[in-house]
Design an enzyme around this catalytic site. Structure first.
Site, PDB file in Angstrom:
ATOM      1  N   HIS A 174       0.840  -1.204   0.000  1.00  0.00           N
ATOM      2  CA  HIS A 174       0.000   0.000   0.000  1.00  0.00           C
ATOM      3  C   HIS A 174       0.877   1.258   0.000  1.00  0.00           C
ATOM      4  O   HIS A 174       0.662   2.188  -0.791  1.00  0.00           O
ATOM      5  CB  HIS A 174      -0.910  -0.024   1.233  1.00  0.00           C
ATOM      6  CG  HIS A 174      -1.772   1.188   1.399  1.00  0.00           C
ATOM      7  ND1 HIS A 174      -3.073   1.245   0.961  1.00  0.00           N
ATOM      8  CD2 HIS A 174      -1.521   2.391   1.955  1.00  0.00           C
ATOM      9  CE1 HIS A 174      -3.588   2.429   1.240  1.00  0.00           C
ATOM     10  NE2 HIS A 174      -2.658   3.144   1.847  1.00  0.00           N
ATOM     11  N   GLU A 175       1.876   1.280   0.878  1.00  0.00           N
ATOM     12  CA  GLU A 175       2.750   2.457   0.965  1.00  0.00           C
ATOM     13  C   GLU A 175       3.695   2.529  -0.230  1.00  0.00           C
ATOM     14  O   GLU A 175       4.048   3.631  -0.676  1.00  0.00           O
ATOM     15  CB  GLU A 175       3.546   2.415   2.276  1.00  0.00           C
ATOM     16  CG  GLU A 175       2.697   2.474   3.525  1.00  0.00           C
ATOM     17  CD  GLU A 175       1.760   3.659   3.537  1.00  0.00           C
ATOM     18  OE1 GLU A 175       2.125   4.736   3.024  1.00  0.00           O
ATOM     19  OE2 GLU A 175       0.640   3.523   4.043  1.00  0.00           O
ATOM     20  N   HIS A 212       2.123   4.398  -2.994  1.00  0.00           N
ATOM     21  CA  HIS A 212       2.222   5.837  -2.731  1.00  0.00           C
ATOM     22  C   HIS A 212       3.605   6.350  -3.132  1.00  0.00           C
ATOM     23  O   HIS A 212       3.738   7.341  -3.866  1.00  0.00           O
ATOM     24  CB  HIS A 212       2.036   6.131  -1.237  1.00  0.00           C
ATOM     25  CG  HIS A 212       0.639   6.013  -0.736  1.00  0.00           C
ATOM     26  ND1 HIS A 212      -0.434   6.581  -1.373  1.00  0.00           N
ATOM     27  CD2 HIS A 212       0.135   5.414   0.374  1.00  0.00           C
ATOM     28  CE1 HIS A 212      -1.532   6.327  -0.684  1.00  0.00           C
ATOM     29  NE2 HIS A 212      -1.220   5.617   0.365  1.00  0.00           N
ATOM     30  N   ASP A 232      -4.615   7.663  -1.478  1.00  0.00           N
ATOM     31  CA  ASP A 232      -5.578   6.827  -0.759  1.00  0.00           C
ATOM     32  C   ASP A 232      -6.956   6.909  -1.387  1.00  0.00           C
ATOM     33  O   ASP A 232      -7.367   7.955  -1.902  1.00  0.00           O
ATOM     34  CB  ASP A 232      -5.661   7.262   0.706  1.00  0.00           C
ATOM     35  CG  ASP A 232      -4.434   6.853   1.491  1.00  0.00           C
ATOM     36  OD1 ASP A 232      -3.937   5.733   1.278  1.00  0.00           O
ATOM     37  OD2 ASP A 232      -3.962   7.654   2.328  1.00  0.00           O
TER      38      ASP A 232
END
Length: 1003
Positions: free
Chosen positions: A224-225, A228, A235
């Site tokens: 998830h990170e 980014h 998000d």
């Protein structure tokens, strides 16, 4: 690997293709050079013919070009291509053959030694690698990872660092918490599709298995990170807007994809949504809880913790209506669309179905003794424009004040040949520092020729005396001369394991100098030939140990300089706040032979004169060290030029943290990139924070000094508009495009903050991994432990603070000689919001400028549609709102515009297929126009509902219900009382009437 494949990889890694040679410019998918073949170059580059013979060692390669100049890199690339051990030195994080090489994870020195932390990091990345591989359709995985262990850890089974440092890490692990406790997050300071600065984990997150229930497995969180950080996606949830009204006039929870199911939960259990949604906000004690078992496979950027979620949202599953950061920042594009447009995906193909990636390999590295060598140019060029004097002043200050204790320091110099001036000497006290200062060059040579490679060679000889290698060492290379042969030592620098910081003086400095810094991960600085410029001292002050231990590093509070007329003064003040004060030093430098008259007043009124300073008349410096902890407050200084001619007077103030329990305020200045070509603008950034908390409402000013023209002052903003992606995240930014001349530019940032209450933001910025409060499992509500929240008490900033920092240098080409054409439209508006108020729709946004985020635009174009798809794909044909009375304000100003919603309430908007759109939801976008009719990009799309929904009719909050109950009870009691009184009166009257009747009968 074939030679041609290695060439292609190496071009991708180091981007040296831009400097190959100057014979002919070619581009395309395939470029040939005889006898080597270079395939699939990343970008157009200049090709040349090469003749060579193999041998295996530097120096045996011959270069010849019968039709043009010799290639500039001296075939470093060929050696790198043929020497696998050199392939990724200095390259940092790179993607090669579907695998990421060089991922650097660094543990902060404040984190206590714990081998479980290292073990869990390895497990996290291993899990993440396979999860990422499947999520990207067999496209990418993690091949090798370096974990940088703090020097404070005692275990000794670690390899020695080469060019790795905490400041260069892609992932950092700290014990500094934010308001949201252990939330993993990524610091994203640029827009959609742009790489972030770093991923942040707390050691608690990596060690406490109890947090897995709320965040999901660590490997999933990392992916998830990673999305980014690497691909610049955002998000897909929004805690500030947890629900919205969709195009079918139904209440929806902000999520992606919409197929993820759950129920509303109140304080006592499941409840209908109308009990939770009151006046467009969630009722306190209500939340939406998701089912633990789902059929939906996306999205990782929404809730990676769900076991069914294995994909990123694509065009078919993406929820464009959700008011989340991804839709706002990426113009409604799905996460997968953004990822597949990245360079990673453009330069790689999926692996075959039969191939599986290997698990990542890990190497643990730790910094040993800190070793620094100053490599200083002493050619005749240094005698010009006080260059040698500036070098002496800055180097003395660095040795006496900046370089950390226990560091080994040596000094080498060069002109046409190199010379060792001081072998390595460890700094343990002031005498050691003074001894090193005594070895600084005093005069410049008569030779004009410079040989950077000769100087570096001597520098490497110096640092290798300690451990036999240059691994982990630092070179500070200062030069003002031109050198046609600097590329001869690029391979040596690349393979040395040393980090080279370069400082260029004047406009004639060698053009390829910065390549040494780029190859080795060093910083780049430029010092213009201006007597009042303090750029040399700023550069030396910026070069720290790179360990991440902010409590041990010196912080620059002030840096200023002026050309002062005879019998005139340089007068100013600097704030020493209570977070700093240890080792506070005031440095005064001057230009002519005699010192100025100096007066310094502390906050308590104590006066310091030149007699209190330690002077070096040869270097024209005076230094005052404040013993203990300097008193916080305003320190005022006055420098009188007592001479009969003008001279440059300069002041520098540095200090260290006053106590280890409280991190000091810091500023980190940097650029989006280190070179550009007119008319492409640059973005200047400054991160202002205390620990990891953003400092708000500071005055941040960038000073940009070109080689020959006057400095440019530019105020940086944290307003969430223009170049600034997120408001109030402590990252101040601005576009810079006022290019006066070609050549190098120097950047410095000043920060000032007035005394106030609560200068810090209440939360740490960045894109956070979602913490799930609970799940519905087998029909039962199972709540997780409440997310840890670290409160931050309001603190009075009694003294304010001052900071300054060098942001390095950048170069510009293609600047026209005459007046610049108007090529910059207003910047894109990225914070458009819409609210329905009675019969009006209220729009708000931050005003862009005439040119990007500067100046004042000429007009706005606002359009509205009932179709989200139409306003996104065909903005120019959506309904135009009358904005004749809307005059743009100065860039950065908050704009508000209202228009009647009646036009859209009963007016169907016809779609291209002829069907009328009956939705009572409208979508709005805006763009700005400058006076030359240049238009900005279309803004983010705002949305508003025109009707009050039946299932969202006003439901009174708890206090209102209590009040209503009380009033109802009072009313009922009143009616009962009134009824009793009336009945009593009626009965009484009847009784009296009956009594009179009886009396009459008796008579």
């Amino acid at each position: 690997m074939s030679v041609s494949e290695a060439f292609s990889v190496t071009f991708t890694l180091n981007k040296i293709y831009t400097k190959l040679c100057v014979t002919e410019t070619v581009s395309g998918p395939r470029v040939k050079s005889s006898p080597l073949e270079i395939t699939n170059p990343v970008a157009p580059f200049t090709a040349c013919r090469i003749s060579y013979h193999l041998g295996g060692f530097p120096g045996i390669f011959k270069t010849r070009d019968s039709e043009g100049p010799v290639c500039s890199l001296k075939f470093v690339i060929l050696l790198v291509a043929l020497s696998p051990e050199f392939l990724f030195l200095g390259a940092g994080l790179q993607l090669r053959d579907n695998g990421y090489d060089g991922l650097l994870i660094a543990v902060n020195p404040q984190v206590s030694e714990d081998q479980n932390l290292v073990r869990n990091i390895k497990e996290m990345i291993t899990e993440a690698s396979f999860y990422l591989f499947n999520a990207t359709k067999r496209r990418v995985f993690f091949r090798n990872v370096k974990i940088l262990i703090p020097a404070t850890w005692k275990a000794s089974n670690y390899s020695k660092v080469k060019q790795e440092s905490y400041e260069k890490a892609n992932v950092i692990v700290t014990d500094w918490y934010g308001a949201h406790g252990d939330d993993p997050y990524t610091l994203q300071y640029r827009g959609c599709g742009k790489e972030g600065k770093y991923i942040h984990f707390t050691s608690e997150f990596l060690l406490n298995d109890g947090l897995i229930a709320g965040y999901g497995s660590r490997g999933r969180v990392f992916v998830h990170e990673w999305a980014h950080f690497r691909w610049g996606v955002f998000d897909e949830y929004n805690n500030e807007k947890p629900f919205y009204i969709n195009g079918q006039s139904q209440i929806e929870v902000t999520r992606c994809s919409s197929d993820i199911a759950g129920i509303f939960v109140c304080e006592k259990g499941p409840c209908p949504q109308e009990n939770c949604i009151i006046s467009k906000i969630f009722q306190e004690g209500c939340m939406f809880i998701y089912n633990s078992t789902q059929n939906a496979t996306s999205s990782i950027m929404f809730m990676q913790s769900l076991s069914s979620v294995v994909d990123f949202c694509n065009a078919s599953t993406h929820n464009q209506e959700a008011p989340n950061p991804q839709n706002q920042m990426c113009s409604l594009r799905s996460v997968w669309d953004v990822i597949t447009d990245s360079d990673d995906f453009s330069n790689s193909l999926p692996m075959s179905e039969t191939e599986l990636p290997p698990p990542p390999t890990f190497s643990l590295v730790q910094a040993g003794d800190r070793v620094v060598c100053l490599v200083l140019d002493v050619s005749s060029k240094m005698a010009e424009n006080d260059r040698l004097l500036q070098l002496q002043q800055a180097a003395e200050f660095y040795l006496m004040q900046i370089v950390e204790i226990h560091t080994f320091v040596g000094i080498a110099s060069f002109h046409s040949k190199g010379e060792i001036r001081a072998q390595l000497h460890q700094i343990n006290n002031d005498d050691d520092r003074k001894l090193l200062v005594s070895h600084l060059p005093v005069t410049a040579s008569a030779e004009a020729e410079t040989s950077v490679c000769s100087g570096l060679k001597k520098g490497f000889e110096v640092v290798e005396k300690l451990n036999g290698k240059a691994f982990g060492s630092v070179m500070i290379l200062v030069t003002s001369g031109d050198d046609d042969h600097i590329t001869n030592c690029f391979l040596t620098a690349l393979s040395s394991g040393s980090t080279i910081h370069t400082i260029a003086l004047g406009s004639s400095t060698v053009k390829n100098l910065e390549e040494l810094s780029r190859l080795t991960g060093g910083l780049k600085f430029f010092v213009p030939d201006k007597s009042n410029s303090n750029s040399m001292i700023d550069a030396f002050s910026r070069i720290s140990s790179g360990t991440g231990d902010i409590f041990q590093q010196h912080i620059q509070l002030e840096s200023t300089g002026e050309n002062v007329k005879p019998q005139h003064q340089l007068k100013n003040a600097v704030t020493v706040d209570d977070s700093v004060g240890n080792d506070t030093t005031f440095l005064v430098t001057w230009q002519t032979s005699g010192p100025p008259e100096v007066m310094l007043f502390g906050p308590n009124g104590r006066k310091y004169s030149m007699d209190d300073f330690i002077t070096n008349l040869a270097f024209r410096t005076a230094r005052l060290w404040i013993p203990g902890t300097a008193k916080p407050g305003l320190w005022t200084y006055t420098l009188n030029n007592t001479h009969h001619s003008p001279q440059a007077l300069k002041v520098t103030v540095t200090s260290r943290a006053s106590r280890s329990a409280m991190p000091p305020a810091t500023v980190e200045a940097f650029l989006e990139r280190d070179s550009t070509h007119f008319p492409h603008p640059l973005v200047i950034y400054a991160i202002v924070r205390k620990g990891f908390y953003p400092i708000l409402n500071a005055t941040v000013t960038a000073t940009i000094e070109p080689e020959t023209a006057d400095p440019v002052m530019l105020k940086l903003l944290d307003d969430g508009a223009g170049a600034d992606v997120t408001k109030n995240d402590g990252i101040y930014s601005r576009y810079f495009f006022s290019f006066a001349v070609n050549g190098r530019y120097s950047l410095k940032v000043h920060v000032n903050r007035s005394p106030s209450i609560s200068t810090l933001a209440h939360s740490i910025p960045g894109s956070h991994a979602m913490y799930v409060p609970g799940y519905i499992t087998n029909g039962n509500i199972q709540m997780n432990a409440p997310r840890k929240s670290v409160g931050r008490s309001e603190e009075e900033q009694k003294w304010g603070f001052s900071r300054t920092s060098s942001g390095g240098s950048f170069s510009v080409l293609g600047v026209p000689a005459g007046p610049h054409p108007d090529v910059f439209p207003p910047c894109k508006i990225i914070d458009l919001e819409a609210v329905k108020e009675e019969e009006e729709v209220v729009l708000s946004w931050t005003a862009p400028g005439e040119d990007l985020d500067q100046g004042q635009a000429n007009s706005y174009e606002i359009r509205v549609s009932k179709s989200l798809q139409k306003i996104q794909d065909d903005f120019s044909n959506a309904i135009l709102v009358n904005t004749s009375k809307l005059n743009p304000q100065q860039a950065g100003t908050k704009e508000i515009f209202k228009f009647s919603s009646e036009l859209f309430t009963n007016r169907p908007e016809h779609q291209p297929d002829g069907e009328a759109q009956k939705s009572h939801r409208i979508y709005m976008a805006i763009r700005a126009v400058d006076r030359n009719s240049l238009k900005s990009d279309v803004s983010n799309i705002a949305q508003a509902s025109l009707l009050i929904l039946p299932n969202s009719s006003p439901v009174l909050a708890r206090d209102d219900l209590i009040l209503k109950g009380v009033l109802t009870a009072i009313g009922i009691i009143g009616i009962i009382c009134l009824t009793i009184v009336v009945t009593h009166c009626v009965l009484k009257r009847k009784k009296k009437a009956g009594k009179k009747e009886n009396e009459t009968k008796l008579l």
